[in-house]
Design an enzyme around this catalytic site. Structure first.
Site, PDB file in Angstrom:
ATOM      1  N   ASP A  99       0.823  -1.214   0.000  1.00  0.00           N
ATOM      2  CA  ASP A  99       0.000   0.000   0.000  1.00  0.00           C
ATOM      3  C   ASP A  99       0.854   1.260   0.000  1.00  0.00           C
ATOM      4  O   ASP A  99       1.583   1.521   0.954  1.00  0.00           O
ATOM      5  CB  ASP A  99      -0.915  -0.024   1.239  1.00  0.00           C
ATOM      6  CG  ASP A  99      -1.965   1.083   1.201  1.00  0.00           C
ATOM      7  OD1 ASP A  99      -2.118   1.730   0.150  1.00  0.00           O
ATOM      8  OD2 ASP A  99      -2.618   1.292   2.239  1.00  0.00           O
ATOM      9  N   ASP A 278      -1.593   5.950  -6.646  1.00  0.00           N
ATOM     10  CA  ASP A 278      -1.967   5.066  -5.551  1.00  0.00           C
ATOM     11  C   ASP A 278      -2.140   3.625  -6.001  1.00  0.00           C
ATOM     12  O   ASP A 278      -2.996   3.337  -6.838  1.00  0.00           O
ATOM     13  CB  ASP A 278      -3.275   5.581  -4.934  1.00  0.00           C
ATOM     14  CG  ASP A 278      -3.716   4.771  -3.735  1.00  0.00           C
ATOM     15  OD1 ASP A 278      -2.843   4.261  -3.011  1.00  0.00           O
ATOM     16  OD2 ASP A 278      -4.930   4.647  -3.518  1.00  0.00           O
TER      17      ASP A 278
END
Ligand SMILES: *[C@@H]1O[C@H](CO)[C@@H](O)[C@H](O)[C@H]1NC(C)=O
Ligand SMILES: *[C@@H]1O[C@H](CO)[C@@H](O)[C@H](O)[C@H]1NC(C)=O
Ligand SMILES: *[C@@H]1O[C@H](CO)[C@@H](O)[C@H](O)[C@H]1NC(C)=O
Length: 406
Positions: A99, A278
């Site tokens: 992440d 992201d």
């Protein structure tokens, strides 16, 4: 007057002191990552997952209090990019979500943490609330050891409780260091060095840099990604990497934020603004006003079942490039790169015969400081570099940039 040799010695000494005091042993280091679609809970609502993650990411910047309580990001439990990471000696392997939008590394959601001789219990309570889940427990310092990657004294959260992380063991957080602030319950001002920070401070890598390669896939599970610590993997991209400075615009500046504008063909749909890159977002989300322009330019309709935009084969044939303009560089998503892999339509509850677009709305108009998210569907077409040392993000084309895979 100094003899020449002594002067040279002094100079060399000065140089070696000025240089990094630790020897760089093994740089860069690569780790394979797998994409996984988990449809066992029924069909995946990718749009809902991505939009709620976007809302949580935006929210953190608006309210420092949220950051203090560690409410930092949503994790997508249906589409994950997973690294198998060994912790302890002998090592237990944990499947961790990679992440870029959060920075704590923790285990214990699935496989329980196994203490070995390398475990050091710090007794420090740690808690992070993600938009769709949470964990709390305490931190241990332990060794991470995986295929050429060794990190000693890594602070690892060990979950006593967690919610929202079915099928995985936790997260390897490669976002900016500041996102760990507020996560140690008793020391809210203290940050926790990330795995990348520790690789650097331990002299394993020469720069705090992570390179990421994803490739388009049409299967449910596919180990076709690669994380490189300390540099980039030149075999994964073509041409040169172009860099852009991290944006100063809030709240994108909390994450891997950049400025960019977006044009569809030659029509500007989003004027230059700040947003983020992201790995935890699957789609490409853009401000509502840009989304409306994209929808009318493509002629797409909103599909009730999936929430995604849908186009006809004629509209697909007419689709133009969607250009992401970053600094003086343009990254063009071809028509094929703008559509969801048709082989995976049914995983979304969609029809195998339809054509769905991967561009959707972030849910808020532009001008709010986080107006786009270049998610996985962008990153599978361009190599990306997350560079803390030089405060910048880089992109390069790959052999998949123009590939027809969907
Ligand atoms: C997939 O998600 C479901 C919940 O929707 C969960 O129970 C299951 O463990 C997950 N499986 C995998 C392999 O991630
Ligand atoms: C990004 O855009 C903002 C707003 O226009 C501007 O203030 C800033 O200088 C730009 N560049 C960077 C690196 O933040
Ligand atoms: C889909 O949306 C259209 C327009 O809003 C509506 O007429 C139709 O009934 C909806 N179909 C389903 C299956 O919900």
């Amino acid at each position: 007057m100094f003899p020449a040799a002594s002067l040279l010695t002094t100079l060399l000494l000065a140089l070696s002191i000025a240089a990094s005091p630790v020897e760089i042993r093994n740089s860069p280091i690569t780790l394979p990552i797998a994409r996984r679609l988990n449809t066992s809970g029924g069909t995946i609502n990718i749009l809902q997952h991505d939009q709620s993650r976007a809302a949580a990411l935006k929210n953190v910047g608006e309210n420092t209090l949220n950051r203090r309580t560690g409410s930092i990001a949503v994790t997508n439990d249906a589409v994950g990019y997973i690294a198998a990471v060994g912790v302890g000696s002998p090592a237990t392997t944990y499947n961790l979500i990679v992440d870029t939008g959060s920075s704590n590394t923790w285990v214990g959601a699935g496989t329980a943490y196994v203490k070995t001789s390398t475990s050091v219990d710090t007794g420090e309570p740690v808690a992070v609330t993600y938009g769709s889940g949470s964990f709390s427990g305490k931190t241990y310092n332990d060794i991470i050891r995986t295929d050429g990657l060794t990190i000693t004294k890594q602070s690892i959260g060990v979950a006593a409780t967690s919610t929202g992380f079915s099928g995985v063991d936790g997260i390897i957080g490669i976002g900016p260091l500041d996102l760990t602030e507020g996560t140690l319950t008793n020391e809210p001002d203290t940050t926790i060095p990330t795995v990348t920070d520790n690789l650097y401070s331990q002299g394993t890598i020469a720069e705090i840099v992570v390179g990421i390669s994803f490739e388009p896939t049409t299967t449910e599970t596919d180990t076709n990604g690669e994380l490189t610590f300390g540099g980039t993997d030149a075999t994964k991209y073509t041409g040169a990497i172009a860099y852009t400075p991290l944006t100063t615009t809030y709240p994108a500046s909390y994450y891997w934020g950049i400025n960019e504008s977006i044009t569809y063909g030659t029509t500007t749909i989003l004027a230059e603004t700040a947003g983020i890159v992201d790995t935890g977002t699957t789609l490409i989300l853009i401000a509502t006003n840009a989304y409306s322009k994209y929808q009318s330019a493509t002629g797409a309709t909103e599909d009730n079942t999936t929430g995604l935009l849908r186009i006809t084969t004629t509209q697909y044939d007419d689709l133009e490039d969607l250009n992401f303009n970053v600094g003086s560089n343009t990254y063009a998503l071809t028509p094929n790169a703008q559509i969801w892999p048709r082989a995976l339509n049914t995983y979304l509850g969609g029809s195998a015969n339809y054509i769905y677009l991967v561009v959707n709305s972030i849910g808020t108009p532009s001008g709010e400081g986080l107006d786009f998210i270049n998610g996985y569907t962008f990153l599978e077409r361009f190599y990306s570099v997350f560079d803390t040392t030089n405060s910048r993000v880089g992109f390069a084309t790959t052999s998949y940039t123009d590939a027809t895979t969907n």
